[in-house]
Design an enzyme around this catalytic site. Structure first.
Site, PDB file in Angstrom:
ATOM      1  N   SER A  71      12.538  60.995  36.549  1.00 35.19           N
ATOM      2  CA  SER A  71      12.520  61.987  37.568  1.00 35.19           C
ATOM      3  C   SER A  71      13.707  62.552  37.662  1.00 35.19           C
ATOM      4  CB  SER A  71      11.708  61.465  38.811  1.00 35.19           C
ATOM      5  OG  SER A  71      12.667  60.746  39.556  1.00 35.19           O
ATOM      6  N   ASP A 126       0.235  37.448  47.287  1.00 35.36           N
ATOM      7  CA  ASP A 126       0.588  38.738  46.532  1.00 35.36           C
ATOM      8  C   ASP A 126       2.034  39.016  46.935  1.00 35.36           C
ATOM      9  OD1 ASP A 126      -1.503  39.471  44.934  1.00 35.36           O
ATOM     10  OD2 ASP A 126      -2.405  40.537  46.638  1.00 35.36           O
ATOM     11  N   THR A 176       6.903  60.024  30.904  1.00 33.87           N
ATOM     12  CA  THR A 176       8.256  60.212  30.826  1.00 33.87           C
ATOM     13  C   THR A 176       9.082  59.138  31.553  1.00 33.87           C
ATOM     14  OG1 THR A 176       8.682  61.398  32.758  1.00 33.87           O
ATOM     15  CG2 THR A 176       8.175  62.613  30.919  1.00 33.87           C
ATOM     16  N   ALA A 186       4.162  58.914  34.375  1.00 34.87           N
ATOM     17  CA  ALA A 186       3.924  57.600  33.520  1.00 34.87           C
ATOM     18  C   ALA A 186       4.495  57.814  32.237  1.00 34.87           C
ATOM     19  CB  ALA A 186       2.565  57.313  33.532  1.00 34.87           C
ATOM     20  N   ASP A 229      -7.272  43.003  47.696  1.00 41.29           N
ATOM     21  CA  ASP A 229      -7.813  44.367  48.135  1.00 41.29           C
ATOM     22  C   ASP A 229      -8.375  45.150  46.971  1.00 41.29           C
ATOM     23  OD1 ASP A 229      -5.594  45.047  46.684  1.00 41.29           O
ATOM     24  OD2 ASP A 229      -4.690  46.054  48.474  1.00 41.29           O
ATOM     25  N   ASP A 262      12.110  63.024  45.387  1.00 46.18           N
ATOM     26  CA  ASP A 262      11.536  61.896  45.098  1.00 46.18           C
ATOM     27  C   ASP A 262      11.188  61.298  46.489  1.00 46.18           C
ATOM     28  OD1 ASP A 262      10.616  59.275  44.603  1.00 46.18           O
ATOM     29  OD2 ASP A 262      12.250  58.562  43.259  1.00 46.18           O
TER      30      ASP A 262
END
Lengths: 553, 712
Positions: B401, B323, B398, B396, B546, B360
């Site tokens: 931030s 990954d 818009t 998700a 996972d 944020d």
């Protein structure tokens, strides 16, 4: 030209000739077993024996065909010998006694050609030609097709089919052994080997004595005897007999043809698996061991031991002067590293170490280059054992030619290399330990011990050469010998075919730089070392009490 | 992990690739372990135990037979041989006992954590239901599908998934990591393990294991090696060793008639000594210890392999699926550059970017604040500093931030398309160069974040919306990872990066990290298809995962390493669990797998080549008195026949003890090509195996010749 130089030239010429045949003959063999075209004569054979040449057999069916065929051959050959006095062209020979007939049948069906008899005084022309000579072709063919089936284990994947025994055998005979034998027989005849159906002549020699001059279809049998690594001579004296091997040219030719097919088989292997370098690696192992054997025997025979050999510049007892020491040593090394067993000199009379090397060659299991086919499947099994240990050392599940060596494969490989030591050591131990068989030993001391070990090593490995000095034509040696011969041939072949079946079922593993490269000199060296060490460890006690005890003072 | 007893254990955790000590080490042999394992070594003399190991069984039978002879014909020589034969068996048992001993200690610690718990089982409850009925039952009575509630301070009664609530959990009992972890319902961090403690809040757990088959139960069984099954390679090697043993037995048994014929019959003691010297006792004695220690090395790195087969498969792996996030790149993207549009200074852009990121708290957001500080000296503002400011969180929908300041100024950062639309909505026009900047960053593999503002005529600002510039967010490739991939290549292993990024971004990271191939925009189905494709070509695939999404791929892969933080489904599907949840460890697992096989191969080679020297010691000793010529084979010039045979047997026993540390630690392993590795190991263990016993036997002979009875 002096003898040593002639000897070197002889070897150099031989190596050059074998090298020249390697690619064309190997490619031809590969093509022969992979094409789907049938010759007309082959179709005829398939029709007569009632098989469909297009069927592919599982390894077990392949094995059953092979065993059934060989079983029938043993029975036929036994019958022929026991009934020869009722049959034509028998030159007034009487029936062969049961134990000897059993031993001889086993011996010829297995490509061993151990002979507890004198051909010229036991077997009639019919038995020699329709029995023994026919088996010379078929037994060589059987050895070859088992090797081909094992190679198919590597080339095929996710299948349980290994090919068709009957097709393979027919092709081996019609496309390889018969045509080559015809050519070789003609060369032999032009070289002075006799070939006739003459009745035996009685002549008076110069000194006034009487001698029986035998004739016979010698050249035609001689060709397949050597080409097919059979080694069973028409005459008792085998290739030391002037009618079988009259001069240095036929001597050289004999050595060449007994080596040519076994040495070219790795090429067929490389071609079939699509990687010629794998073939080169195996043939390199064969060449190294064979040259070491040639060098070793030549060295010890040229040295000699004691006063007389010293004065004569070499050990000459038991050797044909026409071939000299080099010609005899080269012949001895080549006949014992193949499963031929033809002899042009008497290994019994060799120096202790020269004879010891001949014994060691046979004990190697005949893989350098070995008998037709047998040498190939033998070295493949040893390569698998070597790959297993070497593969672990590079940190992967060992794999050879894209096939993994898992417990199933290891089981067959282990059984294979277990068979010969078990058979040889048990038979030799019993023969030396029991009073009656021990009485057959003519030479006391370590030399006698070498004779017995050599005899069983030779029988079990299907060599067929005799050290000599041992009375082999007894009920014990005939009977036990026959059993040893059959076990030594068919048990390994069963395991080789089982191995082939197991390999063919696998999916191939792609090679990467993390894979052990079995084409490199490093692996060649390791394979040579494993072969020498494994065999050395197995037979060291016997060698110590035989050749070493005799040779070390 | 906490349960390991060796001091080296914590080294496995928290390693970064760069500072990893490159040698795969293992636990060192603690001399105390030897002493503590001695009673076990004697217990294992039970022939029923020995029968599992054909080579050592033969030695034991030999020891019994010679003991009989020694009693009937006592002599210093006979008794010395008898004692050393027994010691040889004991040494072999000791190797196994020491290897097992470590596991036992670990299991003991684990058992202590597996205390009796009382579970608060919910009856007739369905997820989402607010009304609850509880009953108290012993934790061991919980079974599949039960729901249990766990509150702060309580022990989780069984393995399961959180179906309601969030809690911080102390998992140190199994991972050894004392920092608590968050477990929450839904998503990929829902799995909890029985025996761990909830530190805060309340969760409802759906039990996913049967009583007695919990993770801890399995761990105990694994580290104890209770159900240790022989792996395929071990089986194949055992077949080889057994067949060698049979050959040597025959060589020795048939030697006696040959010896009789040569008028030098041998005593039973000498024949047994020869046999024991020849059969591969070194590898036979250490084989099972090597396997147990291999598993143990994984446990020390906090990896639990469900079977030895999986560990072996790890050594064979051809393709590693890694990954991107967490393995190749450090978990998060970081801001690397502020690129303003014309008419805006970089400092203004940085200031706006910082403003918009104040609330944020994602690692990306923090990295923007840090970059603004580092490059433009902008002091970090605190949330409370701005009166009346309203922060707009990322959603998700818009995909932006930012912050609305009290003076009416609004600042936003976010995906290019969303922010451009926001500008247009505010009456502005994104300048064409903005598109160029965005494309430039994308094609370089970065993620562009557009910063824009709307002002309604505040101080010094024209009303309207305008773009300020772009923040370049970059994936940071882990240090040293490129070298690792280069090593993998020399080992013949192909690395494939799996990422959800678009192909452009994926390619840029692939190039930078040196990974061989990548799978971009990867869905679980894509992963599965890739694994199948590789396997069809005969390749073995390893991967980490996972999420529940990963479970099918984990099950399909030959080596599937599930992260301990993952879902139970993933842990169930994989054949290994990494308690540290460190995906980079896959590379170490491969190396441990290889090391395990190499150790077996090396010691087999050593064991077989040893025989040559032993022959040269024993054969002349057996026969030189009758066949004087054979004394020439006594190339070591050993003192007397008795001392020669005894030296060989003592060497044969001592070498086992000497090699126990190597068996437990594994042979030295450095990633290199197969040829280089074979050459190296052949020299050390092949050539070494030929030479060392010559020296060893000679030295022992020099010492024991002074013992009365070996005078010769």
């Amino acid at each position: 030209m002096n003898g040593a130089l002639a000897g070197w030239l002889q070897i150099a010429l031989l190596v050059a000739a074998l090298a020249a045949c390697y690619i064309p003959l190997g490619n031809y063999m590969a093509r022969m077993f992979t094409t789907d075209k049938h010759w007309r004569v082959e179709r005829g054979v398939y029709k007569v024996i009632g098989i469909n040449p297009e069927t592919d057999q599982k390894w077990s069916a392949y094995l059953r065909s092979m065993l059934a065929f060989s079983g029938v051959s043993v029975v036929f050959l036994y019958g022929l010998q026991r009934l020869q006095h009722y049959l034509p062209f028998s030159e007034h020979m009487s029936a062969v006694p049961p134990a000897l007939a059993w031993n001889t049948s086993a011996s010829f069906v297995t490509n061993t050609n151990w002979q507890n008899y004198s051909g010229e005084s036991t077997m009639g022309y019919l038995t020699q030609m329709s029995g023994l000579a026919v088996q010379n072709f078929l037994s060589a063919g059987v050895g070859l097709v088992v090797a081909i089936a094992l190679i198919r284990g590597f080339t095929r994947s996710r299948t349980d089919k290994l090919g068709n025994f009957w097709v393979d055998l027919t092709r081996a005979v019609f496309r390889l052994l018969l045509p080559l034998s015809v050519i070789v027989a003609i060369i032999y005849m032009s070289g002075g080997v006799i070939d006739n159906f003459s009745a035996y002549h009685s002549v008076t020699t110069l000194s006034g004595g009487h001698q029986t001059m035998v004739g016979g279809p010698v050249a035609s049998q001689e060709a397949i005897k050597n080409l097919g690594n059979n080694g069973g001579g028409f005459f008792n004296a085998n290739s030391a007999h002037p009618f079988e091997n009259p001069n240095p040219f036929t001597n050289w030719l004999t050595i060449f043809i007994l080596l040519v097919i076994p040495f070219a088989t790795p090429r067929a292997f490389g071609k079939m698996i699509g990687d010629n370098r794998q073939g080169y690696a195996l043939v390199a192992v064969m060449v190294v061991i064979w040259l070491a054997a040639v060098g070793g025997i030549s060295f010890f025979e040229a040295q000699g031991a004691g006063m007389a050999p010293h004065l004569a510049h070499g050990a000459f007892e038991g050797k044909e002067v026409a071939f000299g020491n080099p010609g005899s040593s080269l012949f001895a090394a080549s006949t014992t590293t193949t499963s031929t067993g033809a002899v042009n000199s008497f290994h019994d009379s060799f120096t202790p170490f020269g004879g010891g090397i001949a014994l060691f060659d046979i004990a190697l299991g005949e893989i350098a280059p070995g008998g037709i086919g047998a040498g190939m499947y033998g070295i493949l099994v040893l390569a698998i054992v070597t790959v297993f240990v070497a593969g672990l050392m590079v940190g992967r599940t060992p794999e050879y030619i894209g096939k993994k060596i898992r417990p199933a494969e290891m089981k067959y490989a282990a059984l294979y290399f277990l068979t010969l030591p078990v058979v040889i050591l048990t038979a030799a131990g019993l023969s030396i330990g029991l009073k009656n068989p021990q009485a057959s030993i003519l030479n006391p001391g370590p030399h006698g011990l070498s004779e017995v070990v050599y005899a069983f090593a030779s029988m079990a490995n299907n060599n067929g050469s005799a050290f000599g000095g041992l009375t082999g034509n007894t009920t014990w040696y005939n009977t036990v010998g026959g059993i040893v011969i059959l076990l030594g041939r068919f048990a390994p072949e069963i395991f080789a075919l089982g191995l082939a079946g197991s390999l063919a079922r696998q999916s191939p593993v792609p090679a990467s730089v993390g894979t052990l490269d079995t084409r490199k000199p490093l692996f060649v060296g390791m394979l040579v070392a494993v072969i020498l060490i494994l065999v050395g460890l197995t037979y060291f006690p016997a060698l110590a009490l035989g050749p070493f005890a005799e040779g070390l003072h | 992990m906490a349960v390991t007893t060796t001091p080296e254990a914590p080294a496995g955790r928290g390693r970064t690739t760069a500072d990893t000590e490159r040698r795969i080490g293992g636990g060192l042999l603690d001399p105390k372990m030897l002493w503590r394992s001695t009673p076990d070594a004697f217990k294992k003399l039970d022939p029923r135990v020995q029968l599992r190991n054909p080579v050592m069984f033969v030695v034991e039978v030999g020891a019994v037979l010679t003991t009989g002879t020694a009693i009937a014909h006592p002599s210093v020589f006979n008794w010395t041989i008898v004692v050393w034969l027994w010691l040889t068996v004991v040494f072999a048992n000791l190797a196994e006992a020491v290897a097992e001993g470590r596991g036992k200690a670990q299991a003991e610690t684990l058992r202590r954590t597996k205390r009796e718990t009382v579970a608060r089982r919910l009856t007739g409850w369905q997820p989402g239901q607010t009304e609850v009925h509880e009953e108290e039952v012993p934790g061991t009575q919980l079974t599949l599908g039960d729901f249990a509630v766990v509150e702060a301070g309580e022990i989780i009664p069984g393995d399961g998934d959180v179906v309601e609530g969030v809690a911080s959990v102390d998992e140190s009992a199994i991972t050894g990591e004392s920092a608590p972890v968050i477990r929450e319902s839904g998503g990929d961090r829902s799995a909890v393990t029985g025996g761990t403690r909830v530190l805060s809040d309340r969760i409802v757990v759906k039990i996913t294991s049967k009583p007695g088959e919990t993770f801890i139960d399995r761990m105990i069984a694994l580290v104890e090696g209770a159900k240790r099954q022989k792996t395929p390679n071990e089986l194949a090697l055992n077949i080889l060793l057994a067949s060698l043993t049979v050959i040597f037995m025959l060589a020795v048994i048939t030697l006696q008639p040959l010896a009789f014929y040569s008028k030098a019959p041998q005593t039973l003691v000498v024949l047994v000594a020869l046999l024991v010297a020849l059969i591969p006792t070194t590898i036979g004695a250490l084989l099972s210890a090597i396997g147990i220690a291999g598993m143990d090395r994984l446990v020390q790195r906090n990896v639990l392999a469900m079977s030895g087969r999986a560990v072996e498969a790890a050594g064979d792996v051809n393709t590693l699926l890694l990954d991107k996030t967490g393995t190749i790149t450090i978990g998060n993207r970081q801001a690397s550059e502020f690129l303003p549009v014309a008419g805006v200074t970089a400092a203004d852009l940085a200031d706006a970017a910082q403003l918009s990121s104040m609330a944020d708290y994602t690692p990306e957001g923090r990295s923007i604040v840090v970059l603004a500080k580092d490059q433009y000296g902008l002091r970090e503002r605190q949330e409370g500093e701005l009166q009346g400011a309203e922060f707009v969180e990322f959603t998700a929908q818009t995909r932006m931030s930012g912050v609305d300041l009290a003076d009416g100024r609004e600042v936003r950062k976010g995906a290019a398309a969303s922010v451009s639309q926001w500008i247009r909505d505010g009456g502005g026009t994104p300048p064409p160069e903005l598109g160029d900047l965005v494309d430039g960053i994308s094609s370089a593999g970065g993620t562009p974040l557009v910063v824009a503002e709307r002002a309604n005529g505040g101080v010094g600002r024209a009303p309207g919306a305008r773009a300020l510039g772009v923040i370049h967010l970059k994936d940071i490739v882990k240090e040293g990872i490129a070298e690792r991939f280069a090593e993998m290549r020399t080992m013949g292993i192909r690395t494939v990066m799996i990422t959800g990024d678009n192909p452009l971004t994926a390619k840029a990271i692939a190039d930078e990290s040196g990974v061989d191939d990548f799978l971009a925009e990867a869905t679980p189905e894509d992963k599965m298809a890739l694994i199948r494709k590789e396997q069809e070509g005969g390749k073995l695939v390893a991967m980490t995962g996972d999420g529940t999404n990963d479970a099918p791929a984990l099950a399909q892969a030959d080596v599937g390493v599930a992260m301990n933080t993952g879902t139970s489904a993933a842990k169930e599907a994989g054949n290994m669990v990494d308690l540290d949840s460190n995906p980079t460890k896959l590379i170490e697992i491969v190396e441990i797998g290889k090391q395990l096989l190499i150790t077996r191969g090396a010691l087999t080679t050593f064991s077989i080549t040893n025989d040559v020297a032993k022959y040269f010691a024993i054969i002349p000793a057996m026969f030189a008195s009758v066949i004087p010529g054979l004394s020439k084979l006594n190339i070591l010039h050993l003192h007397s026949p008795d001392s020669a045979i005894t030296s060989a047997i003592i060497f044969n026993g001592l070498i086992i003890v000497a090699l126990i540390p190597l068996a437990l630690r594994g042979v030295r392993y450095r990633p290199s090509s197969a040829s280089a590795m074979l050459r190296r190991n052949l020299w050390i263990y092949g050539a070494g195996g030929l030479i060392i016993p010559f020296i060893g036997i000679k030295v022992i002979d020099l010492i024991i010749q002074f013992i009365p009875g070996f005078g010769g």
